[in-house]
Design a protein around this motif. Structure first.
Motif, PDB file in Angstrom:
ATOM      1  N   LEU A  72       0.829  -1.197   0.000  1.00  0.00           N
ATOM      2  CA  LEU A  72       0.000   0.000   0.000  1.00  0.00           C
ATOM      3  C   LEU A  72       0.867   1.253   0.000  1.00  0.00           C
ATOM      4  N   GLU A  73       0.357   2.312  -0.635  1.00  0.00           N
ATOM      5  CA  GLU A  73       1.023   3.607  -0.604  1.00  0.00           C
ATOM      6  C   GLU A  73       0.428   4.363   0.589  1.00  0.00           C
ATOM      7  N   ILE A  74       1.156   4.356   1.712  1.00  0.00           N
ATOM      8  CA  ILE A  74       0.559   4.793   2.969  1.00  0.00           C
ATOM      9  C   ILE A  74       0.290   6.298   3.026  1.00  0.00           C
ATOM     10  N   LYS A  75       1.028   7.104   2.270  1.00  0.00           N
ATOM     11  CA  LYS A  75       0.789   8.557   2.317  1.00  0.00           C
ATOM     12  C   LYS A  75      -0.643   8.877   1.868  1.00  0.00           C
ATOM     13  N   ILE A  76      -1.103   8.204   0.823  1.00  0.00           N
ATOM     14  CA  ILE A  76      -2.473   8.418   0.349  1.00  0.00           C
ATOM     15  C   ILE A  76      -3.471   8.074   1.459  1.00  0.00           C
ATOM     16  N   TRP A  77      -3.225   6.972   2.147  1.00  0.00           N
ATOM     17  CA  TRP A  77      -4.127   6.551   3.216  1.00  0.00           C
ATOM     18  C   TRP A  77      -4.080   7.519   4.391  1.00  0.00           C
ATOM     19  N   PHE A  78      -2.896   8.019   4.687  1.00  0.00           N
ATOM     20  CA  PHE A  78      -2.774   8.936   5.814  1.00  0.00           C
ATOM     21  C   PHE A  78      -3.447  10.279   5.531  1.00  0.00           C
ATOM     22  N   ARG A  97      13.403  15.076  13.424  1.00  0.00           N
ATOM     23  CA  ARG A  97      14.766  15.605  13.320  1.00  0.00           C
ATOM     24  C   ARG A  97      15.412  15.198  12.006  1.00  0.00           C
ATOM     25  N   LEU A  98      15.356  13.908  11.712  1.00  0.00           N
ATOM     26  CA  LEU A  98      16.023  13.381  10.528  1.00  0.00           C
ATOM     27  C   LEU A  98      15.316  13.785   9.243  1.00  0.00           C
ATOM     28  N   HIS A  99      13.993  13.703   9.241  1.00  0.00           N
ATOM     29  CA  HIS A  99      13.204  14.011   8.050  1.00  0.00           C
ATOM     30  C   HIS A  99      12.051  14.957   8.393  1.00  0.00           C
ATOM     31  N   PRO A 100      12.338  16.226   8.684  1.00  0.00           N
ATOM     32  CA  PRO A 100      11.251  17.166   8.966  1.00  0.00           C
ATOM     33  C   PRO A 100      10.507  17.541   7.696  1.00  0.00           C
ATOM     34  N   THR A 101       9.179  17.575   7.767  1.00  0.00           N
ATOM     35  CA  THR A 101       8.389  17.945   6.596  1.00  0.00           C
ATOM     36  C   THR A 101       8.710  19.361   6.144  1.00  0.00           C
ATOM     37  N   SER A 102       8.756  20.291   7.097  1.00  0.00           N
ATOM     38  CA  SER A 102       9.122  21.673   6.769  1.00  0.00           C
ATOM     39  C   SER A 102      10.641  21.752   6.683  1.00  0.00           C
ATOM     40  N   ILE A 103      11.150  22.267   5.578  1.00  0.00           N
ATOM     41  CA  ILE A 103      12.593  22.243   5.367  1.00  0.00           C
ATOM     42  C   ILE A 103      13.261  23.585   5.610  1.00  0.00           C
ATOM     43  N   ASN A 137       9.825  17.170  -6.927  1.00  0.00           N
ATOM     44  CA  ASN A 137       8.607  17.779  -7.459  1.00  0.00           C
ATOM     45  C   ASN A 137       7.728  18.367  -6.364  1.00  0.00           C
ATOM     46  N   ALA A 138       8.316  18.571  -5.174  1.00  0.00           N
ATOM     47  CA  ALA A 138       7.513  19.071  -4.049  1.00  0.00           C
ATOM     48  C   ALA A 138       8.240  20.185  -3.318  1.00  0.00           C
ATOM     49  N   LEU A 139       7.460  21.085  -2.725  1.00  0.00           N
ATOM     50  CA  LEU A 139       8.022  22.190  -1.950  1.00  0.00           C
ATOM     51  C   LEU A 139       8.233  21.806  -0.490  1.00  0.00           C
ATOM     52  N   VAL A 140       7.782  20.623  -0.102  1.00  0.00           N
ATOM     53  CA  VAL A 140       8.024  20.094   1.235  1.00  0.00           C
ATOM     54  C   VAL A 140       8.774  18.780   1.085  1.00  0.00           C
ATOM     55  N   ALA A 191       0.178  14.279   7.356  1.00  0.00           N
ATOM     56  CA  ALA A 191       0.206  13.003   6.631  1.00  0.00           C
ATOM     57  C   ALA A 191       1.619  12.690   6.157  1.00  0.00           C
ATOM     58  N   SER A 192       2.335  13.703   5.689  1.00  0.00           N
ATOM     59  CA  SER A 192       3.716  13.513   5.219  1.00  0.00           C
ATOM     60  C   SER A 192       4.642  13.138   6.373  1.00  0.00           C
ATOM     61  N   GLN A 193       4.517  13.858   7.504  1.00  0.00           N
ATOM     62  CA  GLN A 193       5.392  13.562   8.639  1.00  0.00           C
ATOM     63  C   GLN A 193       5.109  12.185   9.220  1.00  0.00           C
ATOM     64  N   ALA A 194       3.850  11.794   9.269  1.00  0.00           N
ATOM     65  CA  ALA A 194       3.507  10.453   9.737  1.00  0.00           C
ATOM     66  C   ALA A 194       4.078   9.396   8.796  1.00  0.00           C
ATOM     67  N   SER A 195       4.032   9.660   7.494  1.00  0.00           N
ATOM     68  CA  SER A 195       4.579   8.732   6.500  1.00  0.00           C
ATOM     69  C   SER A 195       6.086   8.609   6.643  1.00  0.00           C
ATOM     70  N   LEU A 196       6.760   9.732   6.875  1.00  0.00           N
ATOM     71  CA  LEU A 196       8.208   9.715   7.068  1.00  0.00           C
ATOM     72  C   LEU A 196       8.576   8.947   8.332  1.00  0.00           C
ATOM     73  N   THR A 197       7.753   9.056   9.367  1.00  0.00           N
ATOM     74  CA  THR A 197       7.994   8.307  10.603  1.00  0.00           C
ATOM     75  C   THR A 197       7.830   6.814  10.364  1.00  0.00           C
ATOM     76  N   VAL A 198       6.774   6.442   9.659  1.00  0.00           N
ATOM     77  CA  VAL A 198       6.538   5.030   9.350  1.00  0.00           C
ATOM     78  C   VAL A 198       7.660   4.480   8.471  1.00  0.00           C
ATOM     79  N   TYR A 199       8.150   5.297   7.536  1.00  0.00           N
ATOM     80  CA  TYR A 199       9.279   4.872   6.693  1.00  0.00           C
ATOM     81  C   TYR A 199      10.485   4.501   7.558  1.00  0.00           C
ATOM     82  N   ASN A 200      10.796   5.362   8.527  1.00  0.00           N
ATOM     83  CA  ASN A 200      11.936   5.080   9.399  1.00  0.00           C
ATOM     84  C   ASN A 200      11.715   3.838  10.240  1.00  0.00           C
TER      85      ASN A 200
END
Length: 468
Positions: free
Chosen positions: A118-124, A310-316, A432-435, A255-264
């Motif tokens: 599953l592509e979890i970002k879409i679900w989140f 810390r490692l992958h913050p959504t806001s850069i 392709n994203a600003l975040v 949704a992006s930050q939750a996805s990045l957390t799940v990725y880790n």
């Protein structure tokens, strides 16, 4: 943007700051954490505003959001909105959040029994849409089962931060406001703005006429405005505008930050298993009666989320605009001080600072242990600011954190998530994203846990409120 900011940050490894041009506008990129604190806290009055990416005349719904307000209007509005995010208010919304998280996890659990990749970002995004609909707009939608509902469709498009057209729109609004007005450049078309305005206004009118009370943000915004008017103040609270701003600010980023957390967690199964052990222990200790304080008291969950931010913050990047000439100390020993002129911009590269070996030992490693050992010290330092820094830090940070923690708690109580053939390993940043987000999405192998806590059913039934 993440790659560009990292290149700028690495221009001179010993400099306190470096400079570049954003077209004709000089920009100072800060590297020194003491100067960052000076800009965002000590000298806040000189650097209190962002460079706007929306025009209030063209986009009144978006242009009036707290993030983009300036001067006294920002101060008054921030003061009025701050009480909405107190612990007592968030506790009141806990059952609303839990309802959405339990419903979401239940559907994802059944989905994973049939289709594991599953592509979890879409679900989140469906989770964040439904949670914000419930806690902010005061309406019930089920985007998990019905992703074609108007709120989810309009919300997905309104908050999109990807694509060349979006980039050009934002850049035109930031740099050439006269051109944006000439071309009528809007981030949110009138018909989409009207959808959100009508939704909020109709809900407010329904509550007023029926005498309905619901412990959500819309209710608190309504009460704040009525109180201000009763005291004879000219309230700056535009309820539809601020309700939408909470949606705009939290829909995709959470949704992006939750996805990045799940990725880790997926790429570090031993950490995921330890988190699941903590969840099971909490369920046993509370007999499945999970509360707001229970979730906040989970030390390992807190460390897991903080380390991901810390490692992958959504806001850069944070930006500030200089209100009057300000002298910086020399960038290098033996150099002269540099004066930031009025109107110039200051950028603070969040991800680059939080991944700098000078600030963190072994910074490229996902290691929640660092927050278990020195969590309070790190969070209060000038080296960790995923939600911004100083008085203009994100007003909804506590809401976003509890929103993500509830989601992670219920997901990992029932599911195990591992990488699949489509998982982006090593992690590659989307161009392709600003975040900050993954290049090819967040594809994962999602499957039911082999052994779940015997108290899980109690948590599920306890979390179902009667307020919907």
């Amino acid at each position: 943007m993440p790659s560009l900011l990292q290149k700028l940050y690495d221009l001179h490894p010993d400099a306190k700051y470096v400079g570049f041009y954003d077209f004709a506008n000089p920009v100072v990129l800060l590297r020194d954490t003491d100067i960052i604190k000076s800009i965002t806290v000590k000298n806040f009055e000189t650097f209190s505003e962002h460079r706007s990416f929306a025009d209030k005349k063209l986009d009144p719904l978006l242009g009036g959001m707290l993030f983009l307000l300036t001067g006294n209007e920002w101060k008054e509005t921030r003061t009025q909105l701050t009480p909405i995010f107190t612990s007592s208010k968030l506790k009141g919304m806990f059952s609303l959040m839990s309802d959405v998280a339990i419903r979401f996890t239940d559907y994802l659990y059944k989905k994973s029994e049939k289709e594991q990749e599953l592509e979890i970002k879409i679900w989140f995004t469906r989770y964040t849409n439904d949670l914000i609909a419930s806690c902010v707009f005061g309406v019930g939608v089920n985007s998990i089962k019905d992703p074609k509902n108007p709120l989810y469709v309009n919300g997905t498009i309104a908050t999109r931060m990807t694509g060349t057209l979006r980039f050009l729109q934002i850049h035109t609004l930031r740099r050439w406001r006269w051109l944006a007005r000439l071309l009528n450049v809007k981030l949110i078309p009138n018909y989409r703005s009207k959808f959100f305005e009508d939704l909020i206004e109709d809900t407010m009118n329904h509550r007023d006429t029926k005498g309905i009370y619901r412990p959500d943000m819309l209710q608190f915004l309504m009460e704040t405005k009525k109180k201000s008017q009763a005291e004879g103040h000219s309230s700056t609270i535009d309820v539809p505008c601020h309700a939408f701003s909470f949606f705009f600010g939290g829909y995709d980023t959470v949704a992006s930050q939750a996805s990045l957390t799940v990725y880790n967690l997926a790429t570090h199964p031993e950490i995921q298993e330890r988190l699941q052990q903590e969840i099971d222990q909490v369920l046993e200790k509370t007999q499945g009666q999970v509360t707001y304080d229970t979730i906040l008291g989970m030390e390992y969950l807190d460390a897991v989320l903080n380390e991901a931010m810390r490692l992958h913050p959504t806001s850069i990047v944070l930006d500030r605009t200089c209100a009057k000439d300000f002298e910086l100390p020399p960038a290098l020993p033996g150099h002269k001080p540099f004066t930031i002129k009025k109107g110039m911009s200051v950028w603070i590269p969040i991800r680059a600072v939080q991944n700098d070996p000078k600030n963190y030992e072994d910074p490229d490693k996902y290691n929640p242990e660092r927050f278990l050992q020195d969590g309070k010290k790190i969070v209060s330092s000038n080296k960790f600011f995923p939600f911004g820094a100083g008085p203009r830090g994100c007003i909804g940070s506590r809401f976003a954190v509890i929103e993500m923690k509830i989601l992670l708690f219920h997901v990992y109580a029932r599911l195990t998530i591992r990488p699949c053939s489509k998982t982006n390993i090593p992690f590659k940043v989307s161009k392709n994203a600003l975040v900050l987000t993954s290049e090819n999405g967040f594809w994962m192998n999602v499957k039911p846990r082999e052994h779940v806590s015997p108290f899980l059913n109690s948590a599920v039934s306890n979390g179902t409120s009667k307020t919907e």
